[in-house]
Design a protein around this motif. Structure first.
Motif, PDB file in Angstrom:
ATOM      1  N   ALA A  96      -1.288   4.255  -3.369  1.00  0.00           N
ATOM      2  CA  ALA A  96      -1.254   2.950  -3.308  1.00  0.00           C
ATOM      3  C   ALA A  96      -2.593   2.086  -3.586  1.00  0.00           C
ATOM      4  O   ALA A  96      -2.737   1.086  -4.380  1.00  0.00           O
ATOM      5  CB  ALA A  96      -0.619   2.460  -2.014  1.00  0.00           C
ATOM      6  N   GLU A  97      -3.366   2.604  -3.161  1.00  0.00           N
ATOM      7  CA  GLU A  97      -4.765   2.036  -3.136  1.00  0.00           C
ATOM      8  C   GLU A  97      -5.291   2.005  -4.719  1.00  0.00           C
ATOM      9  O   GLU A  97      -5.768   1.126  -5.236  1.00  0.00           O
ATOM     10  CB  GLU A  97      -5.976   2.609  -2.320  1.00  0.00           C
ATOM     11  N   LEU A  98      -5.044   3.126  -5.405  1.00  0.00           N
ATOM     12  CA  LEU A  98      -5.555   3.361  -6.916  1.00  0.00           C
ATOM     13  C   LEU A  98      -4.548   2.602  -7.654  1.00  0.00           C
ATOM     14  O   LEU A  98      -5.153   2.075  -8.758  1.00  0.00           O
ATOM     15  CB  LEU A  98      -5.463   4.697  -7.189  1.00  0.00           C
ATOM     16  N   ARG A  99      -3.239   2.460  -7.519  1.00  0.00           N
ATOM     17  CA  ARG A  99      -2.440   1.499  -8.190  1.00  0.00           C
ATOM     18  C   ARG A  99      -2.794   0.201  -8.252  1.00  0.00           C
ATOM     19  O   ARG A  99      -2.735  -0.693  -9.081  1.00  0.00           O
ATOM     20  CB  ARG A  99      -0.997   2.069  -7.797  1.00  0.00           C
ATOM     21  N   ALA A 100      -3.298  -0.059  -6.846  1.00  0.00           N
ATOM     22  CA  ALA A 100      -3.743  -1.716  -6.756  1.00  0.00           C
ATOM     23  C   ALA A 100      -4.839  -1.951  -7.449  1.00  0.00           C
ATOM     24  O   ALA A 100      -5.312  -3.020  -7.923  1.00  0.00           O
ATOM     25  CB  ALA A 100      -3.969  -1.831  -5.157  1.00  0.00           C
TER      26      ALA A 100
END
Length: 118
Positions: A96-100
């Motif tokens: 989720a953090e990398l997609r953000a």
């Protein structure tokens, strides 16, 4: 339940006990709903202080490995392997953090692969 602790080890006794019980859960030697010894009973069996067993049990309960059911005793939880549960949550948060950050899944997999290779 057979757990070995080594008083001469540099690893604290409560940690040896916690790891030993967790390993038995992971290998299937202790299955869900198995009643485990009381704090006092296990302390006597192992020849260690009750507060040492209590600390290991508290940590295992916090991890979701065991659950205390009051007067009924303490049992192996039926929630599955807490390590896999925790790893799954960590992986989900990481993705989720990398997609953000705007990275696509192929790039995320590339980062994970490089991290594994060191």
């Amino acid at each position: 339940m057979r757990v070995h602790v080594d008083p001469s080890s540099k690893t604290p006794l409560y940690e040896q006990l916690r790891a030993g019980i967790l390993e038995q859960v992971r290998t299937g030697a202790l299955i869900a709903e198995t009643k485990i010894p009381t704090v006092r009973g296990l302390a006597e069996e192992l020849g260690i202080a009750p507060h040492t067993v209590a600390k290991a049990y508290r940590e295992l309960e916090a991890q979701g490995v065991i659950e205390a059911r009051g007067r009924l005793g303490t049992f192996i939880s039926s929630g599955g392997d807490p390590t896999e549960d925790s790893a799954g949550r960590a992986a989900t948060a990481y993705v989720a953090e990398l997609r953000a950050l705007g990275l696509d899944d192929d790039k995320i997999l590339d980062f994970v692969s490089r991290a594994i290779r060191g």
